[in-house]
Design a protein around this motif. Structure first.
Motif, PDB file in Angstrom:
ATOM      1  N   PHE A 250       0.984  -1.119  -0.038  1.00 49.92           N
ATOM      2  CA  PHE A 250       0.142   0.753  -0.292  1.00 49.92           C
ATOM      3  C   PHE A 250       1.107   1.164  -0.177  1.00 49.92           C
ATOM      4  O   PHE A 250       1.855   0.752   0.725  1.00 49.92           O
ATOM      5  CB  PHE A 250      -0.910  -0.235   1.280  1.00 49.92           C
ATOM      6  N   ASP A 251       0.389   2.239  -0.905  1.00 48.44           N
ATOM      7  CA  ASP A 251       0.990   3.553  -0.878  1.00 48.44           C
ATOM      8  C   ASP A 251      -0.232   4.230  -0.274  1.00 48.44           C
ATOM      9  O   ASP A 251      -0.749   3.968   0.110  1.00 48.44           O
ATOM     10  CB  ASP A 251       1.952   4.315  -2.256  1.00 48.44           C
ATOM     11  N   GLU A 252       0.945   5.732  -0.212  1.00 49.97           N
ATOM     12  CA  GLU A 252       0.267   7.030   0.894  1.00 49.97           C
ATOM     13  C   GLU A 252      -0.969   7.309   0.066  1.00 49.97           C
ATOM     14  O   GLU A 252      -2.133   7.195   0.554  1.00 49.97           O
ATOM     15  CB  GLU A 252       0.652   7.769   0.804  1.00 49.97           C
ATOM     16  N   ALA A 253      -1.206   7.369  -1.025  1.00 50.53           N
ATOM     17  CA  ALA A 253      -2.911   7.240  -1.852  1.00 50.53           C
ATOM     18  C   ALA A 253      -3.387   6.209  -1.303  1.00 50.53           C
ATOM     19  O   ALA A 253      -4.717   6.674  -0.813  1.00 50.53           O
ATOM     20  CB  ALA A 253      -2.176   7.497  -3.368  1.00 50.53           C
ATOM     21  N   ASP A 254      -3.039   5.010  -1.462  1.00 52.88           N
ATOM     22  CA  ASP A 254      -4.526   3.784  -0.563  1.00 52.88           C
ATOM     23  C   ASP A 254      -4.325   4.588   0.437  1.00 52.88           C
ATOM     24  O   ASP A 254      -5.993   4.486   0.786  1.00 52.88           O
ATOM     25  CB  ASP A 254      -3.647   2.663  -0.486  1.00 52.88           C
ATOM     26  N   ARG A 255      -3.307   5.004   1.197  1.00 53.67           N
ATOM     27  CA  ARG A 255      -3.667   5.780   3.162  1.00 53.67           C
ATOM     28  C   ARG A 255      -4.667   6.538   3.579  1.00 53.67           C
ATOM     29  O   ARG A 255      -5.802   6.804   3.790  1.00 53.67           O
ATOM     30  CB  ARG A 255      -2.331   5.955   3.412  1.00 53.67           C
ATOM     31  N   LYS A 256      -4.808   7.741   2.042  1.00 52.60           N
ATOM     32  CA  LYS A 256      -5.542   8.467   2.115  1.00 52.60           C
ATOM     33  C   LYS A 256      -7.329   7.904   1.545  1.00 52.60           C
ATOM     34  O   LYS A 256      -8.043   8.975   1.587  1.00 52.60           O
ATOM     35  CB  LYS A 256      -5.111   9.513   0.660  1.00 52.60           C
ATOM     36  N   ARG A 257      -7.330   7.043   0.378  1.00 52.11           N
ATOM     37  CA  ARG A 257      -8.534   6.358   0.658  1.00 52.11           C
ATOM     38  C   ARG A 257      -9.151   5.711   1.612  1.00 52.11           C
ATOM     39  O   ARG A 257     -10.541   5.537   1.642  1.00 52.11           O
ATOM     40  CB  ARG A 257      -8.314   5.578  -1.132  1.00 52.11           C
ATOM     41  N   ALA A 258      -8.141   4.636   2.434  1.00 49.06           N
ATOM     42  CA  ALA A 258      -8.326   4.087   3.335  1.00 49.06           C
ATOM     43  C   ALA A 258      -9.370   5.281   4.394  1.00 49.06           C
ATOM     44  O   ALA A 258     -10.423   5.055   5.036  1.00 49.06           O
ATOM     45  CB  ALA A 258      -7.776   3.598   3.782  1.00 49.06           C
ATOM     46  N   GLU A 259      -8.676   6.576   4.281  1.00 43.95           N
ATOM     47  CA  GLU A 259      -9.718   7.578   5.536  1.00 43.95           C
ATOM     48  C   GLU A 259     -10.519   8.459   4.886  1.00 43.95           C
ATOM     49  O   GLU A 259     -11.627   8.318   5.901  1.00 43.95           O
ATOM     50  CB  GLU A 259      -8.457   8.888   5.638  1.00 43.95           C
ATOM     51  N   ARG A 260     -10.860   8.235   3.744  1.00 39.38           N
ATOM     52  CA  ARG A 260     -12.394   8.836   2.878  1.00 39.38           C
ATOM     53  C   ARG A 260     -13.182   7.533   3.405  1.00 39.38           C
ATOM     54  O   ARG A 260     -13.865   8.130   3.945  1.00 39.38           O
ATOM     55  CB  ARG A 260     -11.906   8.846   1.707  1.00 39.38           C
ATOM     56  N   TYR A 261     -12.229   6.408   2.940  1.00 38.98           N
ATOM     57  CA  TYR A 261     -13.781   5.604   3.751  1.00 38.98           C
ATOM     58  C   TYR A 261     -14.365   6.176   5.339  1.00 38.98           C
ATOM     59  O   TYR A 261     -15.313   4.785   5.215  1.00 38.98           O
ATOM     60  CB  TYR A 261     -13.121   4.524   3.096  1.00 38.98           C
ATOM     61  N   ALA A 262     -13.060   5.331   5.575  1.00 34.14           N
ATOM     62  CA  ALA A 262     -13.688   6.021   7.308  1.00 34.14           C
ATOM     63  C   ALA A 262     -14.118   6.922   7.537  1.00 34.14           C
ATOM     64  O   ALA A 262     -15.401   6.871   8.772  1.00 34.14           O
ATOM     65  CB  ALA A 262     -12.122   6.061   7.884  1.00 34.14           C
ATOM     66  N   ASP A 263     -14.172   8.119   7.063  1.00 33.09           N
ATOM     67  CA  ASP A 263     -15.048   9.384   7.064  1.00 33.09           C
ATOM     68  C   ASP A 263     -15.970   8.970   6.720  1.00 33.09           C
ATOM     69  O   ASP A 263     -17.147   9.994   7.867  1.00 33.09           O
ATOM     70  CB  ASP A 263     -14.756  10.555   6.268  1.00 33.09           C
ATOM     71  N   GLN A 264     -16.672   7.863   5.472  1.00 32.02           N
ATOM     72  CA  GLN A 264     -17.803   7.475   5.478  1.00 32.02           C
ATOM     73  C   GLN A 264     -18.300   6.839   6.269  1.00 32.02           C
ATOM     74  O   GLN A 264     -19.957   6.792   6.571  1.00 32.02           O
ATOM     75  CB  GLN A 264     -17.986   7.451   3.778  1.00 32.02           C
ATOM     76  N   LEU A 265     -17.980   6.292   6.998  1.00 32.75           N
ATOM     77  CA  LEU A 265     -18.561   5.335   7.716  1.00 32.75           C
ATOM     78  C   LEU A 265     -18.955   6.042   9.272  1.00 32.75           C
ATOM     79  O   LEU A 265     -19.623   5.271   9.585  1.00 32.75           O
ATOM     80  CB  LEU A 265     -17.095   3.955   7.681  1.00 32.75           C
ATOM     81  N   ALA A 266     -17.717   6.795   9.602  1.00 34.46           N
ATOM     82  CA  ALA A 266     -18.070   7.744  10.904  1.00 34.46           C
ATOM     83  C   ALA A 266     -19.631   7.848  11.223  1.00 34.46           C
ATOM     84  O   ALA A 266     -20.174   7.733  11.841  1.00 34.46           O
ATOM     85  CB  ALA A 266     -17.145   8.096  10.917  1.00 34.46           C
ATOM     86  N   PRO A 267     -19.795   8.959  10.860  1.00 36.83           N
ATOM     87  CA  PRO A 267     -21.428   9.282  10.533  1.00 36.83           C
ATOM     88  C   PRO A 267     -22.699   8.160  10.604  1.00 36.83           C
ATOM     89  O   PRO A 267     -24.148   8.339  11.389  1.00 36.83           O
ATOM     90  CB  PRO A 267     -21.808  10.537   9.481  1.00 36.83           C
ATOM     91  N   THR A 268     -22.600   7.063   9.608  1.00 30.86           N
ATOM     92  CA  THR A 268     -23.223   6.060   9.861  1.00 30.86           C
ATOM     93  C   THR A 268     -23.176   4.718  10.869  1.00 30.86           C
ATOM     94  O   THR A 268     -24.602   4.886  11.050  1.00 30.86           O
ATOM     95  CB  THR A 268     -22.822   5.301   8.181  1.00 30.86           C
ATOM     96  N   ILE A 269     -21.773   4.870  11.437  1.00 27.99           N
ATOM     97  CA  ILE A 269     -21.921   4.161  13.018  1.00 27.99           C
ATOM     98  C   ILE A 269     -22.967   4.748  13.725  1.00 27.99           C
ATOM     99  O   ILE A 269     -23.696   4.229  14.300  1.00 27.99           O
ATOM    100  CB  ILE A 269     -20.415   3.479  12.792  1.00 27.99           C
ATOM    101  N   ARG A 270     -22.622   6.410  13.586  1.00 26.74           N
ATOM    102  CA  ARG A 270     -23.021   6.999  14.901  1.00 26.74           C
ATOM    103  C   ARG A 270     -24.668   7.137  14.687  1.00 26.74           C
ATOM    104  O   ARG A 270     -25.425   6.591  15.850  1.00 26.74           O
ATOM    105  CB  ARG A 270     -22.894   8.325  14.642  1.00 26.74           C
ATOM    106  N   ASN A 271     -25.214   6.733  13.565  1.00 30.13           N
ATOM    107  CA  ASN A 271     -26.969   6.544  13.132  1.00 30.13           C
ATOM    108  C   ASN A 271     -27.066   5.796  13.817  1.00 30.13           C
ATOM    109  O   ASN A 271     -28.197   5.816  14.244  1.00 30.13           O
ATOM    110  CB  ASN A 271     -27.221   7.761  11.839  1.00 30.13           C
ATOM    111  N   ALA A 272     -26.521   4.584  13.111  1.00 34.56           N
ATOM    112  CA  ALA A 272     -26.393   3.013  13.750  1.00 34.56           C
ATOM    113  C   ALA A 272     -26.638   3.894  15.575  1.00 34.56           C
ATOM    114  O   ALA A 272     -28.011   2.291  15.785  1.00 34.56           O
ATOM    115  CB  ALA A 272     -26.110   2.458  13.080  1.00 34.56           C
ATOM    116  N   TRP A 273     -25.845   3.206  15.874  1.00 33.83           N
ATOM    117  CA  TRP A 273     -26.082   3.339  17.216  1.00 33.83           C
ATOM    118  C   TRP A 273     -27.128   4.361  17.884  1.00 33.83           C
ATOM    119  O   TRP A 273     -27.687   3.808  18.637  1.00 33.83           O
ATOM    120  CB  TRP A 273     -24.718   3.902  17.854  1.00 33.83           C
TER     121      TRP A 273
END
Length: 263
Positions: A152-175
């Motif tokens: 994995f390179d730095e671009a892959d890490r940034k993509r993973a961070e974007r996916y995590a940002d998308q998951l955060a509000p959805t997980i909060r709403n699910a809780w």
């Protein structure tokens, strides 16, 4: 990444022709032959970066649509993790959720899961925080690659961070939805099912065992002179009595038995 030679072959042929043409006219023009090669390479690289940005944006939008289909956490992560592994071309992915005290509340994985003791600096592993304004909700980790780019390179890490940002509000709403649903079906003092929750659970049980003949029973209990406890010692003591009573009932019933508070 250009996937097919149907694109690279014409570009390479055109660049070669433009590079050789000045030399055929005059050998002293050989330096000019480098210009079209450099230009073609620059255009190809810029096109590749732009295409990758479009792919990243599309994958983030796809993930957003996927995780917003449901308010149930298990369904959300069951749909999201395969999409994330495909987008990052990873072999395995895991989401570990933590409670406000920092303890592991739940863990979801796809592809066999990710080694929890792995190093975040491992070139074939990415681990990013899932967080929002309320704090950290957990971590997203991906691991392993079976493609040409084995790390994995730095671009892959940034993509993973974007996916995590998308998951955060959805997980909060699910809780939040889970808490609201639990509150609507349970007694806030004892944690037992309320009348609505008990009725729904009994109906579900009866429908689920329709093909399994057997005998089932309901036991209704009442606390005599409970009003005198409230009037004499106060409602806070009465609440303690109810909690103690609920704990004693739970200690003598089977784990699969239903327990509710109607009054």
């Amino acid at each position: 990444e250009i996937r097919t030679p149907s694109t690279t072959a014409p570009i390479a042929t055109l660049a070669a022709a433009m590079a050789v043409s000045p030399v055929l006219l005059d050998p002293r023009l050989a330096p000019l032959g480098r210009a079209p090669i450099w230009l073609m390479w620059l255009v190809t690289m810029q096109h590749g970066r732009l295409t990758q940005r479009h792919r990243d944006l599309e994958s983030v939008h796809d993930l957003s649509r996927t995780v917003n289909r449901s308010l149930h956490l298990d369904e959300i992560l069951a749909d999201a993790l395969p999409s994330i592994t495909d987008a990052l071309r990873a072999d395995r992915a895991s989401v570990v959720l933590i409670d406000p005290e920092g303890n592991v509340a739940a863990q979801h994985h796809v592809g066999g899961g990710v080694d929890a003791d792995g190093s975040p600096s491992d070139p074939i592993r990415i681990e990013v925080a899932i967080a929002d304004a309320g704090g950290q909700l957990g971590t997203l980790a991906v691991e392993g690659r079976s493609v040409a780019a084995t790390v994995f390179d730095e671009a892959d890490r940034k993509r993973a961070e974007r996916y995590a940002d998308q998951l955060a509000p959805t997980i909060r709403n699910a809780w939040l939805y889970e808490a609201i649903e639990h509150s609507a079906l349970h007694d806030g003092l004892t944690g037992a099912l309320n009348r609505r929750g008990f009725d729904a659970a009994v109906e579900f049980r009866l429908h689920s065992v329709v093909d399994q003949p057997g005998e089932y029973a309901a036991l209704i209990l009442d606390l005599d002179r409970f009003k005198e406890i409230n009037d004499t010692f106060g409602h806070h003591i009465g609440d303690r009595v109810l909690v103690e009573f609920a704990e004693r009932v739970r200690s003598v019933i089977e784990p699969d038995d239903l327990f509710g508070r109607f009054g």
